[in-house]
Design a protein around this motif. Sequence first.
Motif, mmCIF file in Angstrom:
data_model
loop_
_atom_site.group_PDB
_atom_site.id
_atom_site.type_symbol
_atom_site.label_atom_id
_atom_site.label_comp_id
_atom_site.label_asym_id
_atom_site.label_seq_id
_atom_site.Cartn_x
_atom_site.Cartn_y
_atom_site.Cartn_z
ATOM 1 N N LEU A 1 0.894 -1.181 0.032
ATOM 2 C CA LEU A 1 -0.065 -0.031 0.093
ATOM 3 C C LEU A 1 0.806 1.195 0.062
ATOM 4 C CD1 LEU A 1 -3.133 -0.802 2.172
ATOM 5 C CD2 LEU A 1 -2.638 -1.197 -0.308
ATOM 6 N N ASP A 2 2.036 1.231 0.534
ATOM 7 C CA ASP A 2 2.851 2.403 0.381
ATOM 8 C C ASP A 2 3.405 2.616 -0.871
ATOM 9 O OD1 ASP A 2 3.087 3.434 3.133
ATOM 10 O OD2 ASP A 2 4.335 1.936 3.833
ATOM 11 N N GLY A 3 3.461 1.440 -1.568
ATOM 12 C CA GLY A 3 3.738 1.522 -3.120
ATOM 13 C C GLY A 3 2.680 2.044 -3.922
ATOM 14 N N LEU A 4 1.560 1.783 -3.682
ATOM 15 C CA LEU A 4 0.302 2.252 -4.438
ATOM 16 C C LEU A 4 0.344 3.881 -4.076
ATOM 17 C CD1 LEU A 4 -2.418 1.884 -6.018
ATOM 18 C CD2 LEU A 4 -3.565 1.385 -3.729
ATOM 19 N N ARG A 5 0.479 4.000 -2.783
ATOM 20 C CA ARG A 5 0.426 5.701 -2.368
ATOM 21 C C ARG A 5 1.639 6.388 -3.263
ATOM 22 N NH1 ARG A 5 0.153 3.689 2.944
ATOM 23 N NH2 ARG A 5 -1.601 4.104 4.040
ATOM 24 N N CYS A 6 2.857 5.553 -3.524
ATOM 25 C CA CYS A 6 3.678 6.434 -4.222
ATOM 26 C C CYS A 6 3.245 6.432 -5.938
ATOM 27 C CB CYS A 6 4.972 5.378 -4.397
ATOM 28 S SG CYS A 6 6.280 5.913 -5.399
ATOM 29 N N GLY B 1 6.662 -2.964 -3.414
ATOM 30 C CA GLY B 1 7.326 -3.156 -2.221
ATOM 31 C C GLY B 1 8.966 -2.951 -2.169
ATOM 32 N N TRP B 2 9.365 -2.252 -3.250
ATOM 33 C CA TRP B 2 10.902 -1.736 -3.384
ATOM 34 C C TRP B 2 11.012 -0.685 -2.222
ATOM 35 C CZ3 TRP B 2 13.016 2.145 -7.262
ATOM 36 C CH2 TRP B 2 14.466 1.826 -7.254
ATOM 37 N N GLY B 3 12.198 -0.615 -1.703
ATOM 38 C CA GLY B 3 12.312 0.189 -0.711
ATOM 39 C C GLY B 3 12.142 1.708 -1.045
ATOM 40 N N PRO B 4 12.703 2.200 -1.998
ATOM 41 C CA PRO B 4 12.595 3.643 -2.417
ATOM 42 C C PRO B 4 11.109 4.211 -2.849
ATOM 43 C CG PRO B 4 14.545 2.776 -3.412
ATOM 44 C CD PRO B 4 13.795 1.581 -2.880
ATOM 45 N N VAL B 5 10.424 3.093 -3.589
ATOM 46 C CA VAL B 5 8.937 3.550 -3.858
ATOM 47 C C VAL B 5 8.216 3.198 -2.559
ATOM 48 C CG1 VAL B 5 6.934 2.321 -4.873
ATOM 49 C CG2 VAL B 5 9.188 2.363 -6.058
ATOM 50 N N ARG B 6 8.398 2.478 -1.398
ATOM 51 C CA ARG B 6 7.712 2.572 -0.448
ATOM 52 C C ARG B 6 7.858 3.699 0.417
ATOM 53 N NH1 ARG B 6 7.817 -3.260 2.419
ATOM 54 N NH2 ARG B 6 6.408 -2.522 4.071
ATOM 55 N N ARG B 7 9.356 4.282 0.500
ATOM 56 C CA ARG B 7 9.606 5.408 1.336
ATOM 57 C C ARG B 7 8.837 6.568 0.761
ATOM 58 N NH1 ARG B 7 10.249 7.123 6.013
ATOM 59 N NH2 ARG B 7 11.164 9.203 6.025
ATOM 60 N N ILE B 8 8.869 6.834 -0.735
ATOM 61 C CA ILE B 8 7.870 7.829 -1.204
ATOM 62 C C ILE B 8 6.528 7.904 -0.891
ATOM 63 C CG2 ILE B 8 7.129 9.030 -3.502
ATOM 64 C CD1 ILE B 8 9.797 8.296 -4.684
ATOM 65 N N GLY B 9 6.027 6.728 -0.615
ATOM 66 C CA GLY B 9 4.606 6.280 -0.435
ATOM 67 C C GLY B 9 4.617 6.844 1.058
ATOM 68 N N GLN B 10 5.451 6.473 2.028
ATOM 69 C CA GLN B 10 5.203 6.709 3.235
ATOM 70 C C GLN B 10 4.901 8.444 3.513
ATOM 71 O OE1 GLN B 10 8.596 4.620 4.983
ATOM 72 N NE2 GLN B 10 7.634 2.752 4.670
ATOM 73 N N SER C 1 9.857 17.985 -3.824
ATOM 74 C CA SER C 1 8.685 17.733 -3.028
ATOM 75 C C SER C 1 9.252 16.498 -2.305
ATOM 76 C CB SER C 1 7.841 17.293 -4.023
ATOM 77 O OG SER C 1 7.361 18.327 -4.786
ATOM 78 N N VAL C 2 9.871 15.679 -2.810
ATOM 79 C CA VAL C 2 10.215 14.581 -1.833
ATOM 80 C C VAL C 2 11.037 14.779 -0.816
ATOM 81 C CG1 VAL C 2 11.309 12.235 -1.890
ATOM 82 C CG2 VAL C 2 9.605 12.825 -3.837
ATOM 83 N N LEU C 3 12.045 15.738 -1.195
ATOM 84 C CA LEU C 3 13.042 16.031 -0.051
ATOM 85 C C LEU C 3 12.309 16.950 1.243
ATOM 86 C CD1 LEU C 3 15.891 16.550 0.989
ATOM 87 C CD2 LEU C 3 16.101 18.513 -0.373
ATOM 88 N N ILE C 4 11.333 18.044 0.702
ATOM 89 C CA ILE C 4 10.878 18.708 1.834
ATOM 90 C C ILE C 4 9.875 17.615 2.579
ATOM 91 C CG2 ILE C 4 9.216 20.534 1.971
ATOM 92 C CD1 ILE C 4 10.135 22.005 -0.492
#
Length: 380
Positions: A31-36, A302-311, A350-353
């Motif tokens: 789901l974090d990946g879907l958010r991404c 489920g890839w780490g960077p994708v999930r982090r953007i979703g988070q 955007s991601v950095l901020i």
Amino acid sequence: MADTDIADGQDRNAAFRAFQTYRATTRFGSLDGLRCLSILAVLWHHSPLTPAYLDDLQLAGRGFAGVDFFFVLSGFLITTLLLREETVKGSFSLRGFYTRRILRIVPVYFLVVTLAAAYFIGWKGQGKWAELLPYYYLFLSNFLVGDIPLLDPTWSLAVEEQYYLIWPLILLILPRRWIVPALLLAIALNVAGGAGALARLGIEAFDIGILHIALPTATYAPILMGSLLAVIMHTPRGFAAVHAICGPRPAAVLWMLAVLLSLQFLPFDLNGWPNLVLHMAMMLTLASLVVREDNGLFAVLGWGPVRRIGQVSYGIYLYHLFALHFATVGLAALGVVNGWAIFVCYTAVSVLIADLSFRLFETRFLALGRTEKRPQKKPG
């Protein structure tokens, strides 16, 4: 016993085992990946690239649908959380729910609204926006005709907060046998409103001061459809029905493809039945991501960077127009006006901020929410 009876029994057993796994899952890995994917669609929609592809690819002009996916996801998770708490404790805590939602949504939202107001009303002296400001703090911006610059996306936060305010009360009061019919009726009314059917019955938009109350066409259907999915999947029988069409591993890929095809080939005006088709495809895609963790899209989602953007996607959504403004002005000062350069730059900013905001600001309030006693971790 006939072979078909044996096969049916095996299917039922597989569905029940999958249901037990689903109910035991406290965080859905895709789901974090879907958010991404959803927030990237929104970033694309507001980039200068969108108009360049509209003549050849209708899909390119529909990045706004990322917000609809967020709505479906939100309705599903909120309802699942409440139903699971009720299952464990016999009822869910309204106080606990509202406390956690306030701590998650309000601090960074109020920060962004205040920054935009201070800049345009205070620094720039554009006092014409001052009368709109209270409606942002009251989460009524979805009924405003105009927007304070850089706060256009807040309409969707208003929709979500109105849902958060009302839906748990309905779920608490309404008998369970009425929940699904009530949701189906509400969705049908919203879809009919979008198609203009309610206006023909005399149910039209009206004004209250500077607010334009357009309930017949307000975007509530996708969040209600996410709620409907959660209610259906909360019971073994309902889960088995969803499992039958979303349980196979390739289902996630196929339903996501259905979303993309819907965006490409549905009529230009999505109001009415086209929106229903799109949101149904989104709902079934979501179901295929939670009905099994090893779904066909997990390698990507489920890839780490994708999930982090979703988070940190909530922060990205709130900050991204600020980032677009800074990136456009900054690159123009350097003589760079290329659309792709602006898109890449403003996405990165955007991601950095958002990541810094999450680490340094938002987590302080989330920590307060964790002090609330909960029967289990929030699914998501």
